[in-house]
Design a protein around this motif. Structure first.
Motif, PDB file in Angstrom:
ATOM      1  N   VAL A  99     -16.979   2.860  13.129  1.00 62.25           N
ATOM      2  CA  VAL A  99     -16.359   4.190  13.127  1.00 62.25           C
ATOM      3  C   VAL A  99     -16.964   5.091  12.055  1.00 62.25           C
ATOM      4  N   GLU A 152     -13.133   0.626   4.806  1.00 66.67           N
ATOM      5  CA  GLU A 152     -12.228  -0.450   5.236  1.00 66.67           C
ATOM      6  C   GLU A 152     -10.784  -0.094   4.891  1.00 66.67           C
ATOM      7  N   ILE A 198     -14.919  -2.854  12.250  1.00 66.54           N
ATOM      8  CA  ILE A 198     -14.378  -1.593  12.766  1.00 66.54           C
ATOM      9  C   ILE A 198     -14.809  -0.435  11.879  1.00 66.54           C
ATOM     10  N   ALA A 199     -14.716  -0.639  10.569  1.00 68.27           N
ATOM     11  CA  ALA A 199     -15.077   0.415   9.622  1.00 68.27           C
ATOM     12  C   ALA A 199     -16.532   0.839   9.802  1.00 68.27           C
ATOM     13  N   TYR A 208      -4.840   2.885   8.991  1.00 69.16           N
ATOM     14  CA  TYR A 208      -4.594   3.152  10.414  1.00 69.16           C
ATOM     15  C   TYR A 208      -3.750   2.026  11.015  1.00 69.16           C
ATOM     16  N   LEU A 209      -4.137   0.791  10.697  1.00 68.88           N
ATOM     17  CA  LEU A 209      -3.436  -0.371  11.239  1.00 68.88           C
ATOM     18  C   LEU A 209      -1.985  -0.433  10.756  1.00 68.88           C
ATOM     19  N   VAL A 258      -9.293   2.023   7.628  1.00 67.69           N
ATOM     20  CA  VAL A 258      -8.929   1.242   8.814  1.00 67.69           C
ATOM     21  C   VAL A 258      -7.617   0.513   8.581  1.00 67.69           C
ATOM     22  N   ARG A 259      -7.453  -0.051   7.388  1.00 65.29           N
ATOM     23  CA  ARG A 259      -6.206  -0.765   7.085  1.00 65.29           C
ATOM     24  C   ARG A 259      -5.005   0.196   7.106  1.00 65.29           C
ATOM     25  N   ARG A 316      -7.064  -4.511  18.432  1.00 64.88           N
ATOM     26  CA  ARG A 316      -7.911  -5.256  17.491  1.00 64.88           C
ATOM     27  C   ARG A 316      -7.780  -6.759  17.729  1.00 64.88           C
ATOM     28  N   LEU A 322     -13.351   4.865  17.475  1.00 62.94           N
ATOM     29  CA  LEU A 322     -12.416   3.791  17.149  1.00 62.94           C
ATOM     30  C   LEU A 322     -12.084   2.995  18.415  1.00 62.94           C
ATOM     31  N   VAL A 326     -11.799  -6.029  10.290  1.00 63.08           N
ATOM     32  CA  VAL A 326     -11.648  -4.692   9.711  1.00 63.08           C
ATOM     33  C   VAL A 326     -12.988  -4.135   9.249  1.00 63.08           C
ATOM     34  N   PRO A 345      -5.793   8.543  12.196  1.00 64.19           N
ATOM     35  CA  PRO A 345      -7.211   8.922  12.232  1.00 64.19           C
ATOM     36  C   PRO A 345      -7.394  10.341  12.756  1.00 64.19           C
TER      37      PRO A 345
END
Length: 201
Positions: free
Chosen positions: A31, A35, A27-28, A41-42, A38-39, A17, A56, A24, A48
């Motif tokens: 995919v 959001e 990305i959301a 996942y990070l 995604v956070r 990223r 992604l 974010v 995921p």
């Protein structure tokens, strides 16, 4: 192999990223998740789903494998990197789902080992050559993943046999029924043991 344990690495996601310089929310949207997802996942608090890994990776301009850390690549990894379920991969390979499950679990190709005739090239194509494009990898990479899958399955089976043997040795008095069940299990794992048992070796 558990789908949830396919090797996703949140640190690599964060690095990708940062390299892509993408937000974010972007990305959301790419995919198709929230959001918040995604956070998570990070942060590494959520993995995921396998089918989300390709989009992604595409959103970050990397490959699915770039977002994972694995010691040895198995067939399940290659399939997950495509975003396909077992059923979808079985359909792509033109085989029954159970046949494909056996391949992905044991590394033994069975009916899938047969070459296929390519009308355009007018020649027979080996399994690793015709199947590799469905995984999006080279034939050599597919063969290596198949071999590691087979080795992993064999090692796991041997470990189960060793545990059973240790249990046998630690239990001096067993009923005839229990002993018979143990012998049957050992014979299923290693048919040579049943012959040794009958000979009294």
């Amino acid at each position: 192999m558990s789908e949830a344990a396919y090797g996703f690495d949140p640190a690599k996601l964060r690095e990708a990223r940062q390299g892509a310089g993408i937000s974010v929310p972007a990305i959301a949207r790419a995919v198709g998740v929230s959001e918040r997802a995604v956070r998570l996942y990070l942060a590494g608090t959520r993995t995921p789903r396998p089918e989300l890994l390709p989009p992604l990776a595409a959103a970050l301009d990397v490959t699915p494998a770039d977002l994972c850390t694995i010691d040895h690549e198995h067939l399940a990894h290659l399939r997950i990197f495509t975003g396909r379920s077992r059923a979808a991969m079985a359909q792509a390979l033109g085989t029954a789902e159970e046949t494909y499950r056996q391949l992905e679990t044991t590394g033994h190709r069975g009916r899938l080992s047969s070459p296929r005739y390519d009308d355009t090239q007018e020649r027979w194509i080996a399994w690793h050559d015709w199947a590799a494009p469905h995984y999006g990898v080279t034939p050599e990479r597919l063969l290596a993943a198949t071999r590691r899958t087979r080795e992993h399955h064999t090692a796991g089976r041997q470990m189960r046999w060793e545990r059973l043997r240790e249990q046998d040795l630690s239990t001096p008095r067993r009923s005839r029924k229990q002993a018979g069940a143990a012998d049957t299990f050992r014979a299923a794992i290693d048919p040579s043991t049943s012959q040794a048992t009958r000979r009294g070796d």
